[in-house]
Scaffold this active site. Sequence first.
Site, mmCIF file in Angstrom:
data_model
loop_
_atom_site.group_PDB
_atom_site.id
_atom_site.type_symbol
_atom_site.label_atom_id
_atom_site.label_comp_id
_atom_site.label_asym_id
_atom_site.label_seq_id
_atom_site.Cartn_x
_atom_site.Cartn_y
_atom_site.Cartn_z
ATOM 1 N N HIS A 48 -9.203 3.449 30.434
ATOM 2 C CA HIS A 48 -11.007 2.774 30.547
ATOM 3 C C HIS A 48 -11.235 1.979 31.640
ATOM 4 O O HIS A 48 -9.762 1.725 32.558
ATOM 5 C CB HIS A 48 -11.136 2.122 29.559
ATOM 6 N N GLU A 93 -2.990 4.393 29.822
ATOM 7 C CA GLU A 93 -2.110 3.314 28.877
ATOM 8 C C GLU A 93 -2.144 4.010 27.438
ATOM 9 O O GLU A 93 -2.217 4.740 26.405
ATOM 10 C CB GLU A 93 -3.028 2.590 28.147
ATOM 11 N N HIS A 112 -5.025 -2.053 17.014
ATOM 12 C CA HIS A 112 -6.122 -3.404 17.745
ATOM 13 C C HIS A 112 -5.619 -4.582 16.595
ATOM 14 O O HIS A 112 -5.670 -6.193 16.298
ATOM 15 C CB HIS A 112 -7.569 -3.707 17.974
ATOM 16 N N ARG A 155 3.509 1.348 23.397
ATOM 17 C CA ARG A 155 2.601 1.667 24.649
ATOM 18 C C ARG A 155 2.892 0.906 26.438
ATOM 19 O O ARG A 155 3.646 0.002 26.169
ATOM 20 C CB ARG A 155 1.445 0.884 24.311
ATOM 21 N N ASP A 158 0.367 -6.239 24.301
ATOM 22 C CA ASP A 158 -1.446 -5.987 25.141
ATOM 23 C C ASP A 158 -1.912 -7.423 25.280
ATOM 24 O O ASP A 158 -2.843 -7.849 24.972
ATOM 25 C CB ASP A 158 -2.071 -4.599 23.895
ATOM 26 N N ASP A 171 -21.206 -26.391 11.966
ATOM 27 C CA ASP A 171 -21.805 -26.699 13.170
ATOM 28 C C ASP A 171 -21.163 -26.542 14.466
ATOM 29 O O ASP A 171 -21.029 -27.135 15.903
ATOM 30 C CB ASP A 171 -21.869 -28.418 13.177
ATOM 31 N N HIS A 181 -5.265 7.831 20.814
ATOM 32 C CA HIS A 181 -6.835 6.784 21.326
ATOM 33 C C HIS A 181 -6.664 7.474 22.927
ATOM 34 O O HIS A 181 -5.428 8.264 22.527
ATOM 35 C CB HIS A 181 -6.198 5.367 21.676
ATOM 36 N N ASP A 188 -5.389 -5.706 31.991
ATOM 37 C CA ASP A 188 -5.116 -5.380 30.643
ATOM 38 C C ASP A 188 -3.999 -4.882 30.828
ATOM 39 O O ASP A 188 -3.620 -3.451 31.341
ATOM 40 C CB ASP A 188 -6.377 -4.303 30.221
ATOM 41 N N GLU A 235 0.933 0.034 29.577
ATOM 42 C CA GLU A 235 -0.577 0.089 30.187
ATOM 43 C C GLU A 235 -0.357 -0.615 31.555
ATOM 44 O O GLU A 235 -0.201 -1.671 31.645
ATOM 45 C CB GLU A 235 -1.953 -0.545 29.699
ATOM 46 N N TYR A 283 3.095 5.711 18.166
ATOM 47 C CA TYR A 283 2.506 4.735 17.435
ATOM 48 C C TYR A 283 3.857 5.664 16.291
ATOM 49 O O TYR A 283 2.719 6.668 15.506
ATOM 50 C CB TYR A 283 1.649 4.356 17.022
ATOM 51 N N HIS A 287 -13.235 -3.182 28.585
ATOM 52 C CA HIS A 287 -13.625 -2.107 28.794
ATOM 53 C C HIS A 287 -14.701 -1.893 29.337
ATOM 54 O O HIS A 287 -16.148 -1.659 28.899
ATOM 55 C CB HIS A 287 -13.880 -1.416 26.503
#
Length: 467
Positions: free
Chosen positions: A377, A402, A273, A423, A290, A63, A373, A301, A425, A406, A384
Amino acid sequence: MKQFLFLFVFALTTSLVQSQENLPTDYLTKEFHQGRREAFRNLMPANSAAVVFSYPERVFSKDVNYNYHANPDMYYLTGYKEPDAVLLLFKEPQGTEKYTEVLFVRERNAQKETWTGRRLGIEGAKSKLGFTKVYNGKDFNTFEIDFKKFDKIIYDNIPTDVEASKNIDNLYSLLQSFKTKTGIIAEDKASVDLFNNITNSLREIKTPEELVVMRKTVKLSCIAHNEVMKAVGPDMSENEADGIHAYVHRHYGAEGEGYPPIIGAGGNGCILHYNDNNATKIDNQLLLMDVGSEYHGYSADVTRTIPANGKFTEEQKAIYQIVYEAQEEVFKLCKEGTPIQDLNKRSKEVVAAGLIKLGIITDPKDARIYYPHGCSHFLGLDVHDKGNYMGTLKENMILTVEPGIYIPANSKCDKKWWNIGVRIEDDILMLKDSYENLSADSPRKWQDIEALAKQKSTFNDMKFPKI
Ligand SMILES: [Mn+2]
């Protein structure tokens, strides 16, 4: 007379939930939201109506719901942040009152507000959001409007997973009323496409008011990244680094994060991700972070990749430099007129050339194994964000740049490269002839990161009892 007035005011304030004090004063103004509705109406075809629903609430456990997050389109057009609401916009003025917009909101209810929080209600929507025609959600069903007279009804994807309910004022009943009133049973793709084309073209260009909020959310995210760069060490857990970001965001008044933070040490940084963030020690590995705050609805971002012990190894540095160069090359394209797809293409070329030079791949096509990737964006209310990805860059767009590389364990290359995930970004505001890097406050050069890592963080001095 004075006494009577006092009693009246006292009775009024105690019968309703008390108004809230100490709220932020830098929310987007009602004039901003009014202006966005006007801009939306300008793009509607003749004799059309647009209908925007709030997002459903979601169960966290039994709940207890997740903290509610408003539908960004609803927030953009109204400033209304509560569930169970619907907005109607009309191209032409309607009825004798000549209204062009109606908002249906959650009804005020002292008992419910004691349990689940304050509600803006009809009066609040009028005074704080600038609407003149506002009703409670339960009145949508009987609201007199002949939707069949419009040539076009514009709406976004209709959520199909809203739990059936007999309540007459929740999202489920609003959706049922909408279907009954309009005769829409199955979604019309053209109507949904039109809604998205309109919101894409509006939201991809940031207004001056939005730019103020975007600068703030990106700036404080940089401060958070920098604080972790100073505080981090091999014994820190991923989740603890996550917590530093979260604390700094909230210190500066952010509601939270614009998306689940990705804090990955070593091989975890190679999971695009990743958000388990549960490694108990970062160890002497790279830490990929990130993370971006959400400030008054707008997301930053920012990604930084740092050595937990403060010093890049030669292999880490070699990979890092390729990603850095890819960013630098893409920045050169950041100005009005560049096709957005070119950003990705250019970053892929630079990464491919770099990986070939290091002997990690021989065919440029294989770059996608290690860089799977896209490069950019739109950024805004959604991390995004909405925008036309097939178009060209325009002034006051904000996009990320970005690139990343990897190399998980067991990749088909020398194992000295394994478990390196990098990465970088940044959030880039497009200008007429150039760009502004909104996230320039957080260092990107490996030399600058190593220098910052030598500084002490206020978090290093925090002491907690042992358990
Ligand atoms: Mn991103």
